[in-house]
Design an enzyme around this catalytic site. Structure first.
Site, PDB file in Angstrom:
ATOM      1  N   HIS A  67      34.839  26.287 102.200  1.00  0.00           N
ATOM      2  CA  HIS A  67      33.559  26.501 101.522  1.00  0.00           C
ATOM      3  C   HIS A  67      33.463  25.563 100.317  1.00  0.00           C
ATOM      4  CE1 HIS A  67      33.297  30.691 103.498  1.00  0.00           C
ATOM      5  NE2 HIS A  67      32.534  29.831 104.147  1.00  0.00           N
ATOM      6  N   GLU A  70      33.780  26.460  96.328  1.00  0.00           N
ATOM      7  CA  GLU A  70      34.930  27.223  95.856  1.00  0.00           C
ATOM      8  C   GLU A  70      35.999  26.264  95.336  1.00  0.00           C
ATOM      9  OE1 GLU A  70      35.624  29.667  99.333  1.00  0.00           O
ATOM     10  OE2 GLU A  70      33.604  30.498  99.227  1.00  0.00           O
ATOM     11  N   ARG A 125      27.541  25.737  99.927  1.00  0.00           N
ATOM     12  CA  ARG A 125      28.664  26.418 100.595  1.00  0.00           C
ATOM     13  C   ARG A 125      29.064  25.766 101.927  1.00  0.00           C
ATOM     14  NH1 ARG A 125      30.558  31.887 101.747  1.00  0.00           N
ATOM     15  NH2 ARG A 125      30.472  32.425 103.948  1.00  0.00           N
ATOM     16  N   HIS A 195      40.156  30.533  99.531  1.00  0.00           N
ATOM     17  CA  HIS A 195      38.746  30.677  99.155  1.00  0.00           C
ATOM     18  C   HIS A 195      38.664  31.190  97.718  1.00  0.00           C
ATOM     19  CE1 HIS A 195      36.685  30.800 103.249  1.00  0.00           C
ATOM     20  NE2 HIS A 195      37.950  30.832 103.608  1.00  0.00           N
ATOM     21  N   GLU A 269      41.265  35.155  98.541  1.00  0.00           N
ATOM     22  CA  GLU A 269      40.091  34.960  97.675  1.00  0.00           C
ATOM     23  C   GLU A 269      40.638  34.900  96.256  1.00  0.00           C
ATOM     24  OE1 GLU A 269      36.990  34.465  98.537  1.00  0.00           O
ATOM     25  OE2 GLU A 269      36.862  35.208 100.592  1.00  0.00           O
TER      26      GLU A 269
HETATM   27  O1  0X9 Z   1      32.502  34.944 103.675  1.00  0.00           O
HETATM   28  C1  0X9 Z   1      33.535  34.304 103.799  1.00  0.00           C
HETATM   29  O2  0X9 Z   1      33.707  33.438 104.638  1.00  0.00           O
HETATM   30  C2  0X9 Z   1      34.687  34.566 102.842  1.00  0.00           C
HETATM   31  N1  0X9 Z   1      34.227  34.954 101.578  1.00  0.00           N
HETATM   32  S1  0X9 Z   1      33.635  33.802 100.604  1.00  0.00           S
HETATM   33  O3  0X9 Z   1      33.090  34.443  99.429  1.00  0.00           O
HETATM   34  N2  0X9 Z   1      34.834  32.877 100.130  1.00  0.00           N
HETATM   35  O4  0X9 Z   1      32.697  33.042 101.329  1.00  0.00           O
HETATM   36  C3  0X9 Z   1      35.472  35.713 103.398  1.00  0.00           C
HETATM   37  C4  0X9 Z   1      36.401  35.245 104.391  1.00  0.00           C
HETATM   38  C5  0X9 Z   1      37.233  36.385 104.831  1.00  0.00           C
HETATM   39  N3  0X9 Z   1      37.479  36.250 106.195  1.00  0.00           N
HETATM   40  C6  0X9 Z   1      36.864  37.039 107.073  1.00  0.00           C
HETATM   41  N4  0X9 Z   1      36.214  38.084 106.656  1.00  0.00           N
HETATM   42  N5  0X9 Z   1      36.997  36.729 108.314  1.00  0.00           N
HETATM   43 ZN    ZN Z   2      34.869  31.039 100.958  1.00  0.00          ZN
END
Ligand code: 0X9
Ligand code: ZN
Length: 314
Positions: A67, A70, A125, A195, A269
């Site tokens: 992303h 980040e 993003r 992330h 995260e």
């Molecule tokens: O939304 C996402 O891809 C991640 N959060 S972010 O705020 N960095 O964009 C979460 C990724 C966690 N992975 C899964 N839930 N598969």
């Molecule tokens: Zn992310």
């Protein structure tokens, strides 16, 4: 290289330059390898940290910056490489790891998006692929992997932040990463993807509420990592499966990696909890990287113990 500032964020040109300097300064242990081209034709390279050995080694994979906004994630990948290289000769734990493990580090996965956050929109993003006849840009690369593609927590509409692309692995960046990982999967023990933000250590799954078969072990190892992290600066991380403690997502790299057989697959995260969010100030780079380093090393301890504790020769 002594004067590379790890306490600052860096534009991609500086990261490319850092990579070539790292590989020159540590040419005995570091090599750089081409993975593929991004949509906008920028080369994706990973660094391999490997000590010569007679035996076939296992692999630890880490990618950062899937992303674009980040920024702390690519900063951590660089910090991690620096720490390993500066300490592997003197730190018994790291030198022990390197006798059995090779590290594969991809500092910025979503390079086009990262560039865009420096030049046009700090809060971008997604990637920068073109859709809808050039009226809409970007796929969420962490919804584009070939696992339960676009089923939950993802969108089929390009303007959305979680646009999953036009099909599973439709993007050059996810193609490059997944075909490489697929080719090495039998040797990869650990898949880590960095992330921000939220201060979480996430296990599979995001695409289902079902728990993976090794859930208990993943949580135990994750919790130990969170304790090691907290011991550095007192910062609290939560540990849990993605769908249970964050939200549902399909097509994520971590779930895909786990389901092709990579046993220790985690999403980190990093800082913070929302005070600055994606705009984490540079004075937090060092403490964030220090505590994250402790967490990653803790995970490696457990993996190492599990793989080689009975091996007298180590
Ligand atoms: O939304 C996402 O891809 C991640 N959060 S972010 O705020 N960095 O964009 C979460 C990724 C966690 N992975 C899964 N839930 N598969
Ligand atoms: Zn992310």
């Amino acid at each position: 290289l002594e004067n590379y500032d790890y306490k600052k964020y860096h534009p991609i040109e500086e990261i490319y330059k850092w990579m070539s300097q790292i590989r020159e300064s540590y040419n005995k242990v570091v090599t750089q390898h081409f993975l593929g081209m991004t949509y906008e034709a920028r080369p994706m390279n990973y660094l391999k940290i490997s000590e010569p050995a007679s035996t076939q080694k296992k692999i630890i994979w880490m990618d950062c910056g899937i992303h674009a906004r980040e920024w702390i994630a690519p900063a951590f990948c660089q910090w991690f490489v620096k720490e390993i290289l500066q300490n592997y000769k003197t730190d018994s734990r790291i030198s022990r790891f390197l006798r059995k493990l090779d590290f594969y580090i991809l500092p910025v996965l979503n390079i086009d998006g990262y560039v865009y956050t420096w030049t046009h929109d700090r809060l971008w993003r997604k990637s920068r692929s073109s859709h809808n006849n050039g009226t809409c840009f970007g796929t969420d690369l962490n919804r584009n992997f070939n696992v339960s593609w676009c089923n939950t927590g993802a969108s089929k509409n390009c303007p959305d932040l979680t646009f999953c692309g036009t099909g599973p692995v439709s993007e050059p960046e996810t193609k490059a990463v997944s075909s490489f990982i697929e080719s090495k999967k039998d040797d990869i023990l650990c898949y880590l993807t960095m992330h921000s933000y939220g201060q979480l250590i996430l296990t599979p799954y995001g695409y289902t509420q079902n728990r993976p078969s090794t859930y208990d072990e993943l949580i135990r190892v994750g919790q130990k990592a969170a304790e090691a992290l907290k011991a550095k600066h007192g910062n609290n991380y939560r540990v849990g499966s993605s769908s249970e403690i964050l939200y549902s997502t399909s097509g994520s790299s971590r779930d895909w990696a786990y389901d092709i057989g990579i046993p220790f697959s985690y999403t980190f995260e990093l800082r913070d909890n929302g005070t600055y969010g994606f705009l984490l100030p540079e004075d937090q780079i060092q403490p964030t990287c220090e505590e994250t380093m402790a967490a990653v090393l803790s995970i490696l301890d457990d993996i190492f113990e599990k793989e080689w504790s009975t091996d007298r020769a180590v």
